[in-house]
Enzyme design. Structure first.
Site, mmCIF file in Angstrom:
data_model
loop_
_atom_site.group_PDB
_atom_site.id
_atom_site.type_symbol
_atom_site.label_atom_id
_atom_site.label_comp_id
_atom_site.label_asym_id
_atom_site.label_seq_id
_atom_site.Cartn_x
_atom_site.Cartn_y
_atom_site.Cartn_z
ATOM 1 N N GLY A 1 42.692 -30.632 4.456
ATOM 2 C CA GLY A 1 42.218 -32.069 4.145
ATOM 3 C C GLY A 1 41.145 -32.743 4.688
ATOM 4 O O GLY A 1 40.608 -31.965 5.608
ATOM 5 N N ARG B 1 44.302 -29.507 8.434
ATOM 6 C CA ARG B 1 42.529 -30.842 8.991
ATOM 7 C C ARG B 1 41.941 -29.577 8.845
ATOM 8 O O ARG B 1 41.466 -28.555 9.573
ATOM 9 C CB ARG B 1 43.412 -31.328 9.511
ATOM 10 C CG ARG B 1 41.965 -32.708 9.910
ATOM 11 C CD ARG B 1 41.780 -33.179 11.454
ATOM 12 N NE ARG B 1 40.382 -34.373 11.380
ATOM 13 C CZ ARG B 1 40.135 -34.879 12.352
ATOM 14 N NH1 ARG B 1 40.568 -34.404 12.929
ATOM 15 N NH2 ARG B 1 39.275 -35.498 12.433
ATOM 16 N N HIS B 2 40.665 -29.830 8.160
ATOM 17 C CA HIS B 2 39.200 -29.516 8.502
ATOM 18 C C HIS B 2 39.181 -29.209 9.761
ATOM 19 O O HIS B 2 39.212 -30.018 10.953
ATOM 20 C CB HIS B 2 38.301 -29.859 7.595
ATOM 21 C CG HIS B 2 37.883 -30.919 8.406
ATOM 22 N ND1 HIS B 2 37.175 -31.490 9.390
ATOM 23 C CD2 HIS B 2 38.065 -32.739 7.914
ATOM 24 C CE1 HIS B 2 37.267 -32.038 9.927
ATOM 25 N NE2 HIS B 2 37.804 -33.804 8.697
ATOM 26 N N GLY B 3 38.120 -28.117 10.524
ATOM 27 C CA GLY B 3 38.207 -27.270 11.886
ATOM 28 C C GLY B 3 36.696 -28.579 12.577
ATOM 29 O O GLY B 3 36.717 -29.787 12.104
ATOM 30 N N ALA C 1 41.150 -29.303 12.811
ATOM 31 C CA ALA C 1 42.118 -29.020 12.855
ATOM 32 C C ALA C 1 43.635 -29.023 13.196
ATOM 33 O O ALA C 1 44.762 -27.498 12.539
ATOM 34 C CB ALA C 1 41.183 -27.230 13.762
#
Length: 482
Positions: free
Chosen positions: A352, A84-86, A395
């Protein structure tokens, strides 16, 4: 009795009285300090570990990987990552509400200046002063909605370095576009997360590139093309989330928070949730500092908000809806296929979003409770497995590592699944270490699935119908030209 003796006794009595008074005052101050909880002075700050999908990764990540990654007699061969994005900025709709926080700040300050009807568990002076000094960050504008923050960049750079430390044989420091495969969704936050991760692995200016993003990203955003999923009721009237928000516990929590902030009426839920959101965002943006808005919430109040969030996620992308387990068919199949292959690439890393992480965990049967989450069983779900604060912080990352174990004559191939740097404990594995043949057997329904029809019936049909209609139009057009 002489005057001298009298004065001596009097002085001794006065000293005794002064000491007793001082001790009494000290006791009162200490009692008051116990009543006035101080978030800014709390070293443990348990609230920050229960902010669901907005929990800071540095707080949520496990420290157990040191004991789990090394398998005697085994060598890591391949790795598959879903990241996952931060930490990011809020959505546009939340940013638009920010000015309301300045109004709430001034109202709370006014309540405490009057000092009438303040509760026993009032804000401590340190938290109150910090709140009064809070300023709105004018640099956060609507056009920056959901942007990755500097902390978010460090989140991804840090996880890359961490996994490279433990798996240097696979996560090599030299970039090779055949050895590594990267892909991210079409957003700023995942694009920058990919850049941060590759910088953590290879350093700056590595030349690492990501795969081209398809027009329909069914691998990393399958939920965008499934109408039955997007139309399900996970938060509106009749849902477990809505029932919980109408419960006595929820309403009492709102009333208690309002009273603690000096209001003689219960604030709108939207105001309290706005303060709560700013608390969570600010705490994730600057992990080593404290958000002044978090002072508004006691630990037991945060767990109420956490449960409401978990209820929504449980039915939106968790085990509350059986169809959710099929939604990430492609990613799960991609992982199984990649780790089974003997050829390059050796490392696949996707970047994602929250729903992608949760539906992947769901597809693999991880963190599944025996009793479903309901609005009515909050008291019984204190130790629930479906806790998004641990599953899906900013994240969040799911890492599958394939091992070659030559010392084992029967099962030479094994795997460990890591969730936020903690080995996943599956009942059919040995303390996180799974025989690869059993992994394939347990997940054969995913490995052998036709994901076009399996992941979402109506979504796949809609795509097929669209393509069919396009083909028919082309045929009719060609016939007319003859």
């Amino acid at each position: 009795m002489t005057i001298q003796e009298y004065e001596t006794k009097t002085n001794m009595a006065m000293k005794s009285l002064i000491i007793t008074t001082c001790l009494l005052v000290l006791a009162i101050v200490q009692i008051g300090a116990q009543d006035d909880y101080c978030f800014g002075k709390d070293d443990s700050r348990p609230q920050t570990r229960h902010f669901t999908s907005k929990t800071a990764y540095q707080i949520a990540k496990s420290t157990n990987i040191e004991k789990q990654y090394l398998v005697p007699g085994c060598t890591p061969q391949k790795i598959w990552i879903f990241h996952r994005h931060g930490t990011r900025l809020p959505s546009k709709s939340t940013i638009q509400k920010f000015p309301r926080l300045e109004q709430l700040r001034d109202l709370i300050g006014g309540n405490y200046r009057r000092k009438s009807d303040l509760p026993e568990n009032r804000l401590c002076s340190e938290d109150l002063i910090a709140l009064k000094m809070w300023k709105l960050n004018a640099s956060i504008t609507e056009d920056m909605e959901n942007y990755l923050t500097s902390q978010g960049y460090e989140d991804l750079r840090g996880t890359a370095k961490t996994y490279q430390k433990y798996f240097p044989e696979v996560l090599t420091k030299e970039y090779d576009n055949e050895y590594y495969l990267f892909r991210h969704t079409d957003t700023q936050r995942t694009t920058e997360s990919f850049k941060a991760f590759t910088e953590g692995l290879f350093g700056v200016n590595s030349g690492a590139v990501a795969q081209e993003i398809p027009e329909q990203d069914l691998l990393l955003r399958p939920y965008d093309y499934c109408t039955s999923w997007s139309s399900q009721n996970y938060k509106n009237e009749g849902s477990e989330s809505a029932k919980f928000r109408n419960s006595a516990l929820w309403n009492q929590t709102l009333a208690d928070i309002s009273a603690r902030l000096g209001f003689n009426y219960t604030l709108d839920a939207s105001d309290i949730e706005l303060m709560y959101d700013m608390c969570r965002y600010e705490q994730a943006w600057q992990v080593d500092r404290t958000s002044v808005w978090c002072a508004a919430f006691l630990a037991e109040q945060v767990t109420v908000f956490e449960y409401e969030d978990d209820l929504r996620y449980f039915y939106k992308s968790g085990y509350g809806n059986a169809a959710n387990s099929r939604l990430n068919c492609r990613a799960a199949k991609d992982m199984l296929t990649h780790l089974s292959s003997k050829t390059a690439p050796h490392v696949i890393s996707y970047f994602g979003h929250s729903t992608g992480v949760q539906t992947l965990i769901n597809a693999l049967g991880i963190n599944k409770d025996e009793v479903p989450l309901l609005a009515s069983n909050y008291d019984q779900q204190g130790n629930r497995k479906w806790a998004t604060s641990k599953i899906d912080p900013f994240a969040a990352n799911f890492v599958a590592v394939k091992y070659q174990c030559d010392d084992d004559t029967e099962n030479k191939e094994k795997a460990i699944f890591f969730l936020n740097q903690d080995a996943v404990d599956l009942s059919w594995c040995k303390v996180g270490l799974c025989n690869w043949n059993e992994v394939l057997e347990r997940y054969s329904h995913l490995l052998n699935a036709d994901c076009d029809t399996y992941y979402c019936g109506d979504g796949a049909n809609a795509i097929s119908i669209s393509l069919g209609a396009l083909l028919m139009t082309a045929i009719v057009y060609l016939i007319n030209l003859m």
